[in-house]
Design a protein around this motif. Structure first.
Motif, PDB file in Angstrom:
ATOM      1  N   PRO A   1       0.832  -0.810  -0.002  1.00 27.96           N
ATOM      2  CA  PRO A   1       0.166   0.083   0.296  1.00 27.96           C
ATOM      3  C   PRO A   1       0.589   1.448  -0.195  1.00 27.96           C
ATOM      4  O   PRO A   1       0.671   2.087  -0.463  1.00 27.96           O
ATOM      5  CB  PRO A   1      -0.596   0.204   1.301  1.00 27.96           C
ATOM      6  CG  PRO A   1      -0.457  -1.235   1.597  1.00 27.96           C
ATOM      7  CD  PRO A   1       0.330  -2.412   0.657  1.00 27.96           C
ATOM      8  N   LEU A   2       1.906   1.453   0.811  1.00 27.48           N
ATOM      9  CA  LEU A   2       3.055   2.951   0.854  1.00 27.48           C
ATOM     10  C   LEU A   2       3.304   3.101  -0.580  1.00 27.48           C
ATOM     11  O   LEU A   2       3.834   3.688  -1.275  1.00 27.48           O
ATOM     12  CB  LEU A   2       3.845   2.321   2.187  1.00 27.48           C
ATOM     13  CG  LEU A   2       2.974   2.231   3.280  1.00 27.48           C
ATOM     14  CD1 LEU A   2       4.237   2.365   4.418  1.00 27.48           C
ATOM     15  CD2 LEU A   2       2.493   3.944   3.627  1.00 27.48           C
ATOM     16  N   LEU A   3       4.113   1.500  -1.572  1.00 26.68           N
ATOM     17  CA  LEU A   3       4.360   1.567  -3.005  1.00 26.68           C
ATOM     18  C   LEU A   3       3.429   2.197  -3.656  1.00 26.68           C
ATOM     19  O   LEU A   3       3.495   3.383  -4.488  1.00 26.68           O
ATOM     20  CB  LEU A   3       4.682   0.053  -3.053  1.00 26.68           C
ATOM     21  CG  LEU A   3       5.644   0.220  -4.469  1.00 26.68           C
ATOM     22  CD1 LEU A   3       6.797   0.734  -4.916  1.00 26.68           C
ATOM     23  CD2 LEU A   3       5.833  -1.219  -4.760  1.00 26.68           C
ATOM     24  N   GLU A   4       2.116   2.040  -3.622  1.00 24.63           N
ATOM     25  CA  GLU A   4       0.888   2.935  -4.538  1.00 24.63           C
ATOM     26  C   GLU A   4       1.234   3.916  -4.193  1.00 24.63           C
ATOM     27  O   GLU A   4       1.444   4.772  -5.087  1.00 24.63           O
ATOM     28  CB  GLU A   4       0.118   1.780  -4.254  1.00 24.63           C
ATOM     29  CG  GLU A   4      -0.850   0.997  -4.978  1.00 24.63           C
ATOM     30  CD  GLU A   4      -1.451  -0.552  -4.519  1.00 24.63           C
ATOM     31  OE1 GLU A   4      -1.304  -1.692  -4.361  1.00 24.63           O
ATOM     32  OE2 GLU A   4      -2.212   0.245  -3.852  1.00 24.63           O
ATOM     33  N   LYS A   5       1.389   4.674  -3.114  1.00 20.35           N
ATOM     34  CA  LYS A   5       1.307   5.804  -1.876  1.00 20.35           C
ATOM     35  C   LYS A   5       2.100   6.773  -2.982  1.00 20.35           C
ATOM     36  O   LYS A   5       2.539   8.061  -3.451  1.00 20.35           O
ATOM     37  CB  LYS A   5       0.898   5.912  -0.827  1.00 20.35           C
ATOM     38  CG  LYS A   5      -0.638   5.692  -0.141  1.00 20.35           C
ATOM     39  CD  LYS A   5      -0.250   6.704   1.147  1.00 20.35           C
ATOM     40  CE  LYS A   5      -2.090   6.723   1.849  1.00 20.35           C
ATOM     41  NZ  LYS A   5      -2.495   4.981   1.315  1.00 20.35           N
ATOM     42  N   ILE A   6       3.514   6.885  -2.916  1.00 27.59           N
ATOM     43  CA  ILE A   6       5.048   6.944  -3.706  1.00 27.59           C
ATOM     44  C   ILE A   6       4.296   6.803  -4.919  1.00 27.59           C
ATOM     45  O   ILE A   6       4.604   7.768  -5.334  1.00 27.59           O
ATOM     46  CB  ILE A   6       5.730   6.076  -3.251  1.00 27.59           C
ATOM     47  CG1 ILE A   6       6.465   5.526  -1.611  1.00 27.59           C
ATOM     48  CG2 ILE A   6       7.078   6.224  -4.247  1.00 27.59           C
ATOM     49  CD1 ILE A   6       7.302   4.790  -1.123  1.00 27.59           C
ATOM     50  N   GLU A   7       4.002   5.766  -5.887  1.00 23.32           N
ATOM     51  CA  GLU A   7       3.527   5.929  -7.067  1.00 23.32           C
ATOM     52  C   GLU A   7       2.925   7.201  -7.144  1.00 23.32           C
ATOM     53  O   GLU A   7       2.810   7.128  -8.466  1.00 23.32           O
ATOM     54  CB  GLU A   7       2.812   4.685  -7.771  1.00 23.32           C
ATOM     55  CG  GLU A   7       4.230   3.328  -8.254  1.00 23.32           C
ATOM     56  CD  GLU A   7       3.970   2.297  -8.963  1.00 23.32           C
ATOM     57  OE1 GLU A   7       3.727   1.614  -8.133  1.00 23.32           O
ATOM     58  OE2 GLU A   7       4.652   2.642 -10.321  1.00 23.32           O
ATOM     59  N   ASP A   8       1.402   6.922  -6.422  1.00 22.28           N
ATOM     60  CA  ASP A   8       0.322   7.831  -7.351  1.00 22.28           C
ATOM     61  C   ASP A   8       0.887   9.524  -7.060  1.00 22.28           C
ATOM     62  O   ASP A   8      -0.442  10.290  -6.496  1.00 22.28           O
ATOM     63  CB  ASP A   8      -0.447   7.959  -6.804  1.00 22.28           C
ATOM     64  CG  ASP A   8      -1.308   8.072  -5.392  1.00 22.28           C
ATOM     65  OD1 ASP A   8      -0.537   8.393  -4.792  1.00 22.28           O
ATOM     66  OD2 ASP A   8      -2.175   6.725  -4.783  1.00 22.28           O
ATOM     67  N   GLY A   9       2.246   9.803  -6.228  1.00 19.47           N
ATOM     68  CA  GLY A   9       2.293  10.801  -5.008  1.00 19.47           C
ATOM     69  C   GLY A   9       1.973  11.365  -4.365  1.00 19.47           C
ATOM     70  O   GLY A   9       2.015  12.420  -4.629  1.00 19.47           O
ATOM     71  N   THR A  10       1.097  10.828  -3.687  1.00 17.57           N
ATOM     72  CA  THR A  10       0.655  10.746  -1.656  1.00 17.57           C
ATOM     73  C   THR A  10       1.902  10.800  -1.133  1.00 17.57           C
ATOM     74  O   THR A  10       2.104  11.690  -0.266  1.00 17.57           O
ATOM     75  CB  THR A  10      -0.144  10.095  -1.898  1.00 17.57           C
ATOM     76  OG1 THR A  10      -1.276   9.978  -2.596  1.00 17.57           O
ATOM     77  CG2 THR A  10      -0.960  10.635  -0.558  1.00 17.57           C
ATOM     78  N   ILE A  11       2.906   9.910  -1.943  1.00 20.30           N
ATOM     79  CA  ILE A  11       3.784  10.194  -0.192  1.00 20.30           C
ATOM     80  C   ILE A  11       4.679  10.503  -1.274  1.00 20.30           C
ATOM     81  O   ILE A  11       5.553   9.681  -2.052  1.00 20.30           O
ATOM     82  CB  ILE A  11       3.916   8.919   0.529  1.00 20.30           C
ATOM     83  CG1 ILE A  11       2.587   8.962   1.136  1.00 20.30           C
ATOM     84  CG2 ILE A  11       5.166   8.574   1.028  1.00 20.30           C
ATOM     85  CD1 ILE A  11       3.013   7.919   2.044  1.00 20.30           C
ATOM     86  N   ASP A  12       5.913  11.361  -0.371  1.00 20.03           N
ATOM     87  CA  ASP A  12       7.703  11.912  -0.893  1.00 20.03           C
ATOM     88  C   ASP A  12       8.386  11.705   0.119  1.00 20.03           C
ATOM     89  O   ASP A  12       8.311  12.161   1.628  1.00 20.03           O
ATOM     90  CB  ASP A  12       7.521  13.317  -1.192  1.00 20.03           C
ATOM     91  CG  ASP A  12       9.041  13.591  -1.508  1.00 20.03           C
ATOM     92  OD1 ASP A  12       9.535  12.543  -3.294  1.00 20.03           O
ATOM     93  OD2 ASP A  12       8.991  14.181  -1.284  1.00 20.03           O
ATOM     94  N   THR A  13       9.353  10.642  -0.095  1.00 19.97           N
ATOM     95  CA  THR A  13      10.307  10.393   0.751  1.00 19.97           C
ATOM     96  C   THR A  13      11.779  10.898   0.509  1.00 19.97           C
ATOM     97  O   THR A  13      12.848  11.426   1.688  1.00 19.97           O
ATOM     98  CB  THR A  13      10.576   9.229   1.265  1.00 19.97           C
ATOM     99  OG1 THR A  13      11.465   8.055   0.447  1.00 19.97           O
ATOM    100  CG2 THR A  13       9.749   8.812   1.257  1.00 19.97           C
TER     101      THR A  13
END
Lengths: 218, 397
Positions: free
Chosen positions: B343-355
């Motif tokens: 689920p977190l990889l998906e949030k990175i891919e859709d731009g919700t999360i940047d680390t």
């Protein structure tokens, strides 16, 4: 004066403390000797009673009893997870006779001949040593269903005694190398093998594994 | 191969050690492309975690390319993967109910006794984090052996850079679970102690989960600035009375949930914390729990306490009365990383999360010792160090 009084108070407090301690210790001793009347298995008692040494443990394994029973019933498999058992040779026959070679300190071995004394399919396997063994021992493994889909509860109990009373028991203990720890670790390894198909190791290279070291020593 | 090894308190070195080999059928070997120094590595560096042996290879945040696979691994050579820091078998009771950090089978049988004595139960093995958690070699190295490679590693699509996904190994899921454990409701005010990587990701996660206000507490100006950029209000505990500020900022009620992202080496000037610091220094234990103690006093009655910060042993003067009398709920634990990677990889891919905002320094692996020293001593500016094994010493990354 004041000092003396303080010392006096301290003295009575200490004396009361010692007295209380003695009562508690007495209660502890008598509880220890009455053997306990709770529902806990005998193995969980603070001190094993009697002449024999009893070791054992229970683990829950997420596999059906039939699968676990079948693996254990083939005694040739046991050295896979029993660390100090070098080899078990099956002798055939209806009583499932087998010869065990158990590793002992200083490169020596203990030899054991066993036969199966009770065998209930998918539930229980018990064995006992025969004449001509270096130590006297009986063992039992039971398989009972755990609640829900948690698998099977596997309990191992091993009792052993050496010929020649206390001295013999001392020898057996020395030879068997912390049997309680051994039994616990062996059961954990059995669980790993059954649940994951392998035995966890943090070895970095093959030469650091248990097998490699066994071959080296052998 | 070259690897960062532990030799004693404040003594880590890059040494030449043997390459790892496939040992069990489900193993894989990775060639590391990026690896990071974690805040919890500093506990090892400071010598406050028991069971570390000289020569141990550290590192539990890493990713790389699959170069070898055991016969039961589901990975393929050439795949790029991120590896969870918790090693989990996938087959035991705890893995089946997704409590991966309580895996019963990854910690070798002969190494389970120490944690069983300390905690009542053995815990899952972790990479590069003492023999209490298995003694597995870590990933601050050129290569690493990954057990149960069919369960943990997550395959990364080509269009994502290492730095976008590396933190899926630990700190991003750890911050996320820290927020999840605070059971955040839409109108909540949430306070987070510690603006290190886990604290910052917990802040980011709490905002995504819908908290109406997040308050960040630290004393390093740059770290507080990063928290502000994520949308948090900030408190500097050096200049402000934290409890008083939190009461005022929550309308006199107290914050609804608190997150301790500091752990066992808390800074703080209360007498008991100084005492615990002395005990820790002379080696008689006592985790410093200043942040947690403050958090427990600050949270409102009936509130939630989440503890992603690492503790290893015992602590003194714990406000147990406040915990009971206020009816608090406490959740904690090493992260069940495998639960969150997808689920977190998906949030990175859709731009919700940047680390990537977190990374302050990129160093060759050969400079890892310097990375440890500065990450510890320059906490304000060194927020996160990424090590690159493929870059030569002296070369800029």
């Amino acid at each position: 004066m004041k000092n003396n009084r303080e010392i006096g108070i301290a003295g009575s407090v200490a004396a009361a403390g010692v007295a209380l301690g003695a009562v508690a210790f007495g209660a502890f001793l008598s509880r220890r000797h009455d053997g306990g009347n709770d529902d806990a298995p005998k193995i969980a008692r603070r001190k094993n009673q009697g002449e024999h040494t009893l070791v054992g443990r229970t683990v829950t394994i997420r596999k059906p009893a039939a699968e676990l029973y079948a693996y254990w019933r083939d005694f040739g498999n046991l050295p896979e997870f029993m660390e100090n058992v070098e080899q078990i040779t099956k002798q055939g026959g209806t009583k499932g006779r087998a010869n065990w070679t158990i590793k002992a300190p200083a490169g020596t071995t203990v030899d054991l001949k066993t036969e199966i004394t009770d065998d209930v399919e998918n539930e229980r396997i018990a064995w006992a040593s025969l004449e001509g063994s270096d130590i006297e021992t009986t063992g039992e493994v039971t398989f009972t269903e755990a609640p829900g889909d948690r698998g099977t509860r596997v309990s191992l109990r091993i009792e052993y005694d050496a010929r020649g009373g206390a001295i013999g028991r001392g020898i057996a203990k020395a030879f068997l190398r912390e049997p309680e720890v051994q039994a616990r670790h062996d059961l954990k390894r059995f669980k790993m093998l059954m649940e994951t198909g392998e035995i966890a190791t943090s070895a970095h290279r093959k030469s650091e594994t248990r097998k490699a070291k066994q071959q080296e020593n052998g | 191969m070259r690897a960062l090894t532990w030799h004693g308190t404040h003594d880590v070195r890059v040494d030449t050690v043997p390459d790892p080999e496939i040992i069990n059928p489900r193993d894989a070997i990775l060639k590391i492309t990026s690896t990071a120094i974690c805040g919890s590595d500093l506990h090892l560096y400071d010598g406050v975690i028991p069971g570390v042996v000289p020569g141990d290879v550290l590192g539990h945040e890493f990713m790389g390319e699959v170069v070898e696979t055991g016969k039961d691994s589901t990975l393929k050579k050439g795949q790029r993967v991120v590896v969870p820091f918790t090693i989990s078998c996938g087959g035991c009771f705890h893995c089946q109910i997704k409590q991966y950090s309580a895996c019963e089978n990854s910690n070798p049988a002969e190494k389970q006794d120490m944690s069983a004595t300390l905690y009542g139960h053995p815990m899952a093995a972790l990479f590069g984090y003492s023999h209490l958690t298995g003694g597995y070699s870590g990933g601050q190295a050129e290569y690493v052996r990954v057990p149960f490679s069919d369960v943990g590693p997550i395959v990364i699509p080509d269009h994502l850079e290492d730095e976008q996904v590396l933190f899926l190994s630990d700190i991003l899921p750890t911050g996320w679970m820290g927020a999840e454990n605070a059971d955040i409701q839409p109108d909540d005010t949430v306070a987070v102690w510690g603006c290190g990587p886990v604290g910052l990701f917990a802040i980011q996660s709490a905002i995504i989960m819908g908290a109406s206000k997040v308050i960040a507490i630290d004393h390093y100006p740059h770290r507080l600035e990063l928290a502000k950029q994520l949308g948090a209000e900030v408190i500097n505990f050096k200049t402000t009375d934290v409890r008083e500020a939190l009461m005022e900022m929550s309308g006199g009620i107290g914050v609804d949930a608190v997150i301790d992202a500091v752990g066992m080496e808390a800074h703080g000037f209360a007498v008991d914390n100084m005492l615990d610091m002395v005990k820790q220094t002379i080696g008689i234990g006592a985790d410093r729990a200043a942040a947690l103690k403050q958090a427990i006093l600050a949270v409102r009655p009936g509130g939630r306490v989440s503890i992603p910060g690492v503790y290893g042993g015992m602590t003194d003067k714990f406000p147990l009365g406040a915990l009971m009398e206020k009816g608090l709920q406490v959740k904690s634990g090493q992260t069940h990383v495998q639960r969150y990677t997808k689920p977190l990889l998906e949030k990175i891919e859709d731009g919700t999360i940047d680390t990537t905002f977190l990374i302050s320094h990129r160093l060759p692996l050969e400079d890892a010792a310097r990375g440890y020293k500065n990450f510890r001593e320059e906490q304000d500016s060194w927020t996160k160090v990424v090590l690159k094994p493929e870059v030569e010493k002296g070369e800029t990354v």
